[in-house]
Scaffold this active site. Structure first.
Site, PDB file in Angstrom:
ATOM      1  N   LYS A 195      14.231  -2.363   2.374  1.00 45.73           N
ATOM      2  CA  LYS A 195      13.612  -1.807   1.160  1.00 45.73           C
ATOM      3  C   LYS A 195      14.260  -0.487   0.768  1.00 45.73           C
ATOM      4  O   LYS A 195      14.230  -0.098  -0.414  1.00 45.73           O
ATOM      5  CB  LYS A 195      12.105  -1.664   1.359  1.00 45.73           C
ATOM      6  CG  LYS A 195      11.672  -0.777   2.521  1.00 45.73           C
ATOM      7  CD  LYS A 195      11.559   0.690   2.168  1.00 45.73           C
ATOM      8  CE  LYS A 195      11.259   1.530   3.378  1.00 45.73           C
ATOM      9  NZ  LYS A 195      11.169   2.980   3.062  1.00 45.73           N
ATOM     10  N   THR A 252       8.357   2.856  -2.080  1.00 44.11           N
ATOM     11  CA  THR A 252       9.651   3.517  -2.008  1.00 44.11           C
ATOM     12  C   THR A 252      10.416   3.435  -3.320  1.00 44.11           C
ATOM     13  O   THR A 252      11.230   4.309  -3.627  1.00 44.11           O
ATOM     14  CB  THR A 252      10.494   2.905  -0.867  1.00 44.11           C
ATOM     15  OG1 THR A 252       9.685   2.772   0.286  1.00 44.11           O
ATOM     16  CG2 THR A 252      11.678   3.774  -0.535  1.00 44.11           C
TER      17      THR A 252
END
Length: 335
Positions: A195, A252
């Site tokens: 990610k 994120t």
């Protein structure tokens, strides 16, 4: 004092290691942060604060800090908050000090750049196969500053042993820090690692001013891409719908506190990678992980156009705007 309280140590005095030390102390454990910076250790011990990474946020009284590795010898639980590219060296140097039954919880998200290995593989290589039964990885959507502010946070602990997972989620949980467990340690590691690459891509889109449509598309296609790579690594597909996959990816890619998104944002605004990394003052794991992720995708023959685009931008100085245009004009296909 809780009946199952343990002697805990945290390796690494960055923002995340400091926040997890606070969590463990709030959960009733005595915690020592083992770090290298004497000034930070002194500030923690005298002022209950990590002024370098979390200024103004007060630590629980049960948190101590030490530049002497002696606390590692007696700890029952060790949290590894050492950046991924340094974990092998740390384990070589300090692993022999640990008790044979010490539980290890890795809290850093990334792949070793030279080997493309996850941190659980690195730990097995350095500590032996027996480490696998007492090893876990903590991941999920969790900014250190918000954890220190005791805002509600949920994470997942990945470990192969059900009983260990059940024990760890009890040891770590507080009224503001909720822990789940999963036996899919590869999936939890893969989601937390990959990610970061997608967050750089999301930051580039934001830096170029592309708006909400682009960000939503990037998150959705990024989730599909990291799930393809992770499944090829041996993970269970459903894991990527959970906290360590979709949850962490969303945070994120959208949160202002995301270091990896900040890297992409500033690249999109025209800054050089060298200047960005030198000015951050903290590690952005996605910079190192991107190349490793692309190697894995190539090895498994998995399409990874977003990862490839990020690598071109950060390692080949490709124009962010041109790279995104090329990504958008690839051959059309079914979703």
């Amino acid at each position: 004092m809780r009946n199952d309280a343990v002697r805990a140590a945290v390796a690494g005095g960055g923002s995340w290691g400091t926040a997890l030390a606070h969590v463990l102390a709030c959960a009733g454990h005595d915690v020592t942060i083992v770090l290298r910076d004497e000034a930070v250790a002194k500030a923690v011990n005298e002022h209950r604060e990590n002024p370098r990474y979390l200024p103004g946020r007060i630590l629980h009284p049960k948190v101590r800090a030490s530049v002497d590795p002696a606390p590692l010898r007696g700890c029952e639980l060790l949290v590894l908050a050492v950046p991924c590219q340094h974990q092998r060296h740390w384990l070589k140097e300090f692993g022999p000090l640990l008790r044979p039954d010490c539980i290890l919880v890795n809290a850093s998200k990334g792949l070793e750049s030279q080997t493309c290995l996850t941190m659980s593989h690195v730990a097995r290589e350095e500590l032996g196969e027996s480490a696998a039964s007492r090893y876990a990885v903590l991941s999920g959507p969790s900014f250190a500053a918000e954890v220190m502010d005791e805002h509600p946070t949920a994470v997942v602990l990945g470990c192969t042993d059900d009983a260990l997972g059940a024990r760890l989620r009890t040891l770590f949980s507080t009224p503001f820090f909720r822990c789940y467990s999963s036996t899919d340690i590869i999936g939890v590691e893969a989601g937390g690692s990959l990610k970061n690459v997608m967050a750089i891509a999301a930051g580039v889109c934001d830096g170029l001013g592309f708006g909400s449509n682009a960000r939503a598309a990037l998150i959705t296609r990024g989730l599909a891409e990291l799930a393809r790579i992770g499944t090829a690594m041996g993970a269970r597909p459903l894991t990527f719908m959970g906290l360590s996959g979709l949850g962490d990816l969303t945070l994120t890619c959208t949160g202002a506190l995301s270091r990896n998104r900040q890297v992409g944002l500033r690249l999109g605004q025209g800054e050089t990678l060298e200047h960005i990394v030198s000015s951050l003052g903290m590690v952005a794991e996605g910079v190192k992980t991107a190349q490793a992720a692309l190697h894995l995708a190539t090895r498994f023959d998995v399409p990874a156009p977003i990862t490839e685009t990020v690598c071109r931008i950060i390692h080949e100085d490709a124009s962010p705007r041109e790279a995104v245009t090329e990504l958008m004009t690839r051959e059309l296909k079914e979703e």
